[in-house]
Design a protein around this motif. Structure first.
Motif, mmCIF file in Angstrom:
data_model
loop_
_atom_site.group_PDB
_atom_site.id
_atom_site.type_symbol
_atom_site.label_atom_id
_atom_site.label_comp_id
_atom_site.label_asym_id
_atom_site.label_seq_id
_atom_site.Cartn_x
_atom_site.Cartn_y
_atom_site.Cartn_z
ATOM 1 N N SER A 12 0.832 -1.207 0.000
ATOM 2 C CA SER A 12 0.000 0.000 0.000
ATOM 3 C C SER A 12 0.866 1.257 0.000
ATOM 4 O O SER A 12 0.586 2.224 -0.719
ATOM 5 N N LEU A 48 0.409 -3.597 -6.768
ATOM 6 C CA LEU A 48 -0.957 -4.114 -6.905
ATOM 7 C C LEU A 48 -0.979 -5.641 -6.914
ATOM 8 O O LEU A 48 -1.870 -6.260 -6.317
ATOM 9 N N ILE A 49 -0.010 -6.239 -7.583
ATOM 10 C CA ILE A 49 0.068 -7.706 -7.602
ATOM 11 C C ILE A 49 0.294 -8.228 -6.181
ATOM 12 O O ILE A 49 -0.385 -9.165 -5.738
ATOM 13 N N THR A 52 -2.849 -7.698 -4.003
ATOM 14 C CA THR A 52 -3.871 -8.693 -4.327
ATOM 15 C C THR A 52 -3.511 -10.040 -3.712
ATOM 16 O O THR A 52 -4.359 -10.714 -3.126
ATOM 17 N N LYS A 53 -2.249 -10.429 -3.855
ATOM 18 C CA LYS A 53 -1.785 -11.699 -3.288
ATOM 19 C C LYS A 53 -1.979 -11.710 -1.776
ATOM 20 O O LYS A 53 -2.456 -12.694 -1.214
ATOM 21 N N LEU A 55 -4.082 -9.970 -0.013
ATOM 22 C CA LEU A 55 -5.505 -9.974 0.329
ATOM 23 C C LEU A 55 -6.117 -11.368 0.197
ATOM 24 O O LEU A 55 -7.025 -11.727 0.944
ATOM 25 N N LEU A 56 -5.611 -12.152 -0.751
ATOM 26 C CA LEU A 56 -6.176 -13.478 -0.996
ATOM 27 C C LEU A 56 -5.657 -14.541 -0.024
ATOM 28 O O LEU A 56 -6.333 -15.542 0.204
#
Length: 142
Positions: A12, A48-49, A52-53, A55-56
């Motif tokens: 972030s 961003l990658i 996303t990783k 967050l998942l």
């Protein structure tokens, strides 16, 4: 939950930093801002990658377990000193001591190789930036 927040913090921060770089680069004249914008887009893409990783993933490890905060602060101070001395003592001396300090901090104690590698890295980087890329570097005598 704490480890997840820590994992989300770094990408972030880099995402926000990328946005800042782009907004500042748009203020440049003509094509001077193209390289910083390209770098920021790459930085934001990787951020961003990673975001996303992170967050998942459901379970996050403590990435800083076993870290020595004192060593981190010491090396941060060395980097700040490097930046401060860069124009004052020049690229060559500054990079020589920083390279040697980095190797020493990483517990590399073969002094002959440490000195040889420090000179080699400094010379190679000097050739790349000064000779090939024609970047003006502050030096005391060259």
């Amino acid at each position: 939950m704490k480890n997840k927040l820590i994992s989300l913090l770094c990408p972030s921060a880099f995402l926000i930093f990328g946005v800042y770089i782009i907004t500042e680069s748009l203020k440049f004249k003509s094509t001077d801002g193209i390289f910083p914008i390209m770098t920021a887009v790459l930085l934001m893409s990787v951020s961003l990658i990673q975001l996303t990783k992170d967050l998942l993933v459901k379970e996050h490890k403590d990435r800083f377990a076993g870290s020595n905060l004192l060593q981190v602060l010491e090396y941060t101070a060395a980097l700040l000193l490097y930046a401060f001395l860069f124009k004052k003592i020049g690229y060559i001396l500054d990079t020589l001591w920083m390279t040697a300090y980095t190797m020493f901090a990483l517990r590399y104690r073969d002094w002959k190789r440490l000195i040889l590698i420090s000179f080699g890295i400094t010379a190679i980087l000097y050739l790349i930036f000064r000779v090939l890329l024609k970047v003006p570097l502050p030096t005391l005598w060259l």
